[in-house]
Each structure stands twice: as structure tokens, then as C-alpha cells.
Design an enzyme around this catalytic site. Structure first.
Site, PDB file in Angstrom:
ATOM      1  N   SER A  70       9.707   3.425  -1.342  1.00 19.00           N
ATOM      2  CA  SER A  70       9.266   4.938  -1.343  1.00 19.00           C
ATOM      3  C   SER A  70      10.420   5.382  -0.824  1.00 19.00           C
ATOM      4  O   SER A  70      11.490   5.532  -1.219  1.00 19.00           O
ATOM      5  CB  SER A  70       7.863   5.256  -0.743  1.00 19.00           C
ATOM      6  N   GLY A  78       8.955   7.946   6.094  1.00 26.51           N
ATOM      7  CA  GLY A  78       9.827   8.975   6.660  1.00 26.51           C
ATOM      8  C   GLY A  78       9.168   9.695   7.697  1.00 26.51           C
ATOM      9  O   GLY A  78      10.088  10.378   8.460  1.00 26.51           O
TER      10      GLY A  78
END
Length: 527
Positions: free
Chosen positions: A208, A131
Site C-alpha cells: 500500500s 502512512g
């Protein structure tokens, strides 16, 4: 992370000549017509590859923090032989990848040689993890595409402060990266057939942060109809965080991976103050390197914002109410999820877990229940205090939330639950010397995207596990069921005892609840 290397091979046959031969032109690559123009890729003996294809307009200037706009059409053939720029990010200990280029919304397509508009293959769209760092071209999909007989798409999307930023008055605060991902799925609907992909059979999968993003699309009405199966690897859809569990000094959080629109906007105001800005016009003029240097955003993923026109206010309630897309699901974790976080945020960060400090960690995280946790996870049962603490948080945070997520999803969707359990998986991130990470968080990724380096580091039984996992994932993409010829039976999830353990030479059901002591953790919950 894996890089895709395209190495041209020139074969020069020279007879009766003492001079160097003239350079030979490479054979022309395949050309595909997209809705914005023609792209010329690279042909390999077993596959075709198209890199750096724009799926949206450069999100620069007034388009910073705006939903993705359509890519501008071009004339002639566009070379699709090199990946596009990674999205803005800082280099860190895990990834030697840095960029300040906001013109980064590109995707890469890998197709088996037999794929054609007449012979369409399932499409698998990969959302990478973290991210705050990463890019689609860091993953080599060659074996997945060829062995699995599928079209694989990897891509870049806005990360960190560019993808999850919120600010008062900013429409879609905290959801821009999510909308980039949806733009890729819409591009697939318009263009997959031209590459030999089936737009009616799209599997969205990620690891994830990418798995949590996949769950966001499951819950988002705007994403419905754009995919037909999902795979979630080590996501944290329903995961809360006890105090200090991941980062020293961080208080308990109700969500790990989500925030609220209000909190995203409050954080955005803190960033604006650091930069001397009072409004969006000023913020949009801040150079990307300066924005990346703000301490509040350096190498920190920005959670997606809940409670807006993109996402529900509470994922737990949404899943419990069945407010998610009805598609087959494959979902799981690794055996030792939290060892990665202990390594990087404690051992390498100068705050190692020690025997003397273990009781205080437990008190901070669990308060008056710390003694019970210490009795259940005594230091004497583990090789190091770090492994003891990792076991506690793996079970409490990861396994507990993953089981609940899959129980709720399986009430409506067919679901297959796995646990990657190779505790000797090759390492492709720099763990501390002498540290044993076990089956670490994201350790399964190189088994699905193996390149020559990771394969060379594997034993024969690990290569066999990689082949089996690729077949499971590809079978799921083809039929919505991982089972098929030549792979061990994998029972559909019906309870904690029907979780498939994936380990070298040992692929079989495991009792996930018992393995992770989930009855103990339930006993600590408020009555």
C-alpha cells in the site's frame, strides 16, 4: 497487523527440594557489532532476533522535520530484546496503536540461525503501509526469514504530519519519511554483513503506502545503489482518483499518494494557523499530542511531495521515459482492492452505499459517462450495492493503474505480476459485521508474515498458499526470479494474460485485463 512476541522458556529441574528454586538466568543472546555499538539480541531455536536498534538520531527539537541524522554511538552492549517506540500516531479503528514519542527511529532484524558474516543471506527490507499508523514490530517475519533463508528488516519511520509535512522555507518539504526509509537502506549497507546479511543483495518491499514509497525509491536518484530488487504490493504509483471514489465529498485527484511541494506547503500553513504558529520555530515547539490532534492531520497519511531534489514532478512521465532504477520487480494487487475502503470510509462511517444512492455515486465520479458504467456494472450482478461500487473502483482505480505501471516498468526491468485472489482470507481488521470483503486490500500481508493467530485462522489450503507465497518472495530475493523447486511456474510478465493468480489450490495465470474490464475503461478515455 502482526506483533512479534518473544516468550522466554525456563526449564527448571528440581530434585529433593521443598523450597522454590532460585530464578535461573536466561542464556546470553547473540551479540553483533554495528557501526554505532554492540547489540545483544534474542536467540531462538531457528533464528536470531534483534529489536529496537537505532538507525538514526531521535528526530526531536530542531530535528523535527529535518532529514535523519546519524545515531549517537554507545559503549558496552545495548539490549536489542524489545522493539523501540512506535512513531507518533493516533489510535484508530484499524490499529490499536498510539504514540506521541518522537524518539522512534528504530529497526528490527530477524536472521535465520545459519546466517553469519561468512554465510551471508539476502536482505529483505519491509516498508509497512498506511502512512499515518503502524510500526515495524507489528509484522512477524519469523517464517519468512527461516523458510525463505533470508534476513528480514522491519522498521519505524516518521508518519503523517511528522513524515510528509511541508512548510514555506522548510528544506525537503514533504519527503522526510522517505528519507528515513533511505537511512535504513544506508544502515543496511554499513551493517547487514555483521548480521549475516548480504549488502549486495537487498530487496526493498512494501504494501500500500509502503509499496508507493518503494516506487518512490525506484524513481529517486538518491536511492540508487541501495537496493537490488523491489516488491510492490498494492501500491498506487500511477493512480488517480475519481470524485468521491474513496472518501465521500472528496473531489477528483490527479494522484492518490502523491502531492506537490507547493500543495504540501499550503497544507502546512493551514496546520500552522490551527496551532497559532507563523514559523517553523514555533511549530517545532508544539507538543506532539497537540500536533496529532489537529483535524487536518488526525489519522491521515501525508502524501510524498513531487517535483523536488528527491522525486520527479510526474511519476507517469518518469516511468514512461525509463527514469527509474534497473532492477527486477515483483508487483501486484489483490482481487478486490477497494472493498476495504468502502467498508471503512462508507459503511462504518455512516455513509453506506445503497441501491438508491448508487446512480448518484456514479454521476459524481464519472459525470456524463455514468450511464455506461451503470450498464457495465449493474446492481443485479452483485450481492450488495457496496460490492458493486467496490468492483467499479477496484477496476477503474486499482487495476487500471497497476497494469499501466507494470507495463511501463517491464519495458526496462524484468517483472513478475501477481493478483492475490483468496476471497476468504482471514480478517485481521474489524470489517462491518456481515460484510464480505473478498480478497481485500492488504489481505495478502498475513500470508507473508504469518503469526500463530493468523495461521490458526487459515484452512490447510490457505496455509499451503502462504508457504508458496513465502517461497516465491524469498526466491525473488535470492535470485531476482520467483521461480524455483517446489512452486508452480510463474511466467515473466509479457502482457495482461501473464498475471499469476494466487488463490488456495489455484495458482495459475489469469487474464487481468479481461477480469477487470480494462478494455471498457479504455473506451471511456478521451480520444
Amino acid at each position: 497487523m502482526k506483533r512479534l512476541l518473544a516468550l522466554p522458556l525456563a526449564l527448571l529441574l528440581v530434585a529433593g527440594c521443598n523450597e522454590d528454586p532460585p530464578p535461573q538466568a536466561e542464556p546470553p543472546g547473540p551479540v553483533v557489532h554495528t557501526d554505532t555499538g554492540d547489540v545483544r539480541g534474542i536467540v531462538h531455536p531457528d533464528r536470531r532476533v534483534f529489536n529496537g536498534v537505532p538507525y538514526a538520531a531521535p528526530p526531536v527539537g530542531d530535528l523535527r522535520w529535518a532529514p535523519p541524522e546519524p545515531a549517537k554511538p554507545w559503549t558496552g552492549e545495548r539490549a536489542a530484546t524489545k522493539p523501540g517506540s512506535a512513531c507518533p500516531q493516533n489510535k484508530n479503528a484499524i490499529a490499536n496503536l498510539a504514540s506521541s514519542n518522537e524518539d522512534c527511529l528504530f529497526l528490527n532484524v530477524t536472521t535465520p540461525k545459519s546466517a553469519s558474516p561468512e554465510q551471508r543471506k539476502p536482505v529483505m527490507v519491509w516498508i509497512h503501509g498506511d502512512g499515518a499508523i503502524g510500526a515495524g514490530d507489528q509484522f512477524d517475519p519469523a517464517r519468512l526469514a527461516v523458510t525463505g533463508d533470508v534476513v528480514v528488516i522491519t522498521f519505524n519511520f516518521r508518519l503523517g504530519v511528522f513524515g510528509g509535512f511541508g512548510f514555506p522555507g522548510l528544506e525537503h518539504s514533504g519527503t522526510i519519511g522517505l528519507q528515513d526509509q533511505r537511512a535504513v537502506l544506508r544502515w543496511v549497507q554499513r551493517n547487514a554483513a555483521a548480521f549475516g546479511g548480504d549488502p549486495a543483495n537487498v530487496t526493498l518491499f512494501g504494501v500500500s503506502y509502503g509499496a508507493t514509497a518503494t516506487s518512490a525509491h525506484l524513481m529517486s536518484e538518491q536511492s540508487r545503489g541501495l537496493f537490488h530488487r523491489v516488491i510492490m504490493q498494492s501500491g498506487f504509483t500511477l493512480m488517480d482518483m475519481p470524485a468521491g471514489a474513496t472518501y465521500p465529498g472528496l473531489p477528483a485527484l490527479p494522484w492518490y499518494g502523491w502531492t506537490t511541494t507547493k500543495d504540501a506547503e499550503t497544507q502546512g500553513q493551514v496546520v500552522a494557523k490551527q496551532l497559532g504558529c507563523k514559523d517553523l520555530a514555533c511549530l517545532r515547539k508544539v507538543p506532539a499530542p497537540k500536533l496529532l490532534a489537529v483535524p487536518q492531520v488526525m489519522n491521515i497519511f501525508q502524501p510524498y511531495a513531487l517535483g523536488n531534489d528527491q522525486l520527479p514532478p510526474d511519476p507517469d512521465k518518469a516511468l514512461a521515459a525509463g527514469n527509474f532504477t534497473e532492477v527486477p520487480v515483483l508487483s501486484g494487487t489483490t482481487r478486490d482492492e477497494h472493498t476495504t475502503f468502502v467498508a471503512f470510509f462508507r459503511e462504518l462511517a455512516g455513509s453506506p452505499v445503497t441501491a438508491a444512492g448508487y446512480p448518484e455515486l456514479l454521476r459524481t465520479a464519472f459525470g456524463d459517462q455514468a450511464a455506461k458504467v451503470a450498464a457495465e456494472y449493474p446492481l443485479k450482478d452483485y450481492p450488495t450495492p457496496a460490492r458493486a461500487w467496490a468492483a467499479v473502483i477496484t477496476d477503474r482505480m486499482w487495476a487500471r493503474s497497476q497494469l499501466r505501471q507494470n507495463q511501463l516498468l517491464s519495458a526496462k526491468n524484468p517483472l513478475w505480476f501477481y493478483e492475490f485472489a483468496d476471497r476468504d482470507a482471514p480478517l485481521d481488521i474489524p470489517f462491518p459485521k456481515g460484510y464480505d470483503p473478498g480478497a481485500w486490500h492488504a489481505g495478502d500481508v498475513s500470508y507473508l508474515f504469518p503469526d500463530s493467530k493468523s495461521t490458526a485462522a487459515m484452512r490447510p489450503d490457505q496455509v499451503a498458499l502462504s508457504d508458496t507465497m513465502i517461497r516465491y518472495w524469498a526466491n525473488f530475493a535470492h535470485r531476482g526470479d520467483p521461480n524455483g523447486t517446489g512452486v508452480p511456474e510463474w511466467k515473466r510478465f509479457s502482457g495482461p494474460g501473464s498475471v499469476q493468480s494466487l488463490a488456495p489450490g489455484k495458482i495459475a495465470p489469469v487474464d487481468y485485463e479481461q477480469e477487470h474490464r480494462l478494455a471498457f475503461w479504455r473506451s471511456l478515455e478521451p480520444k
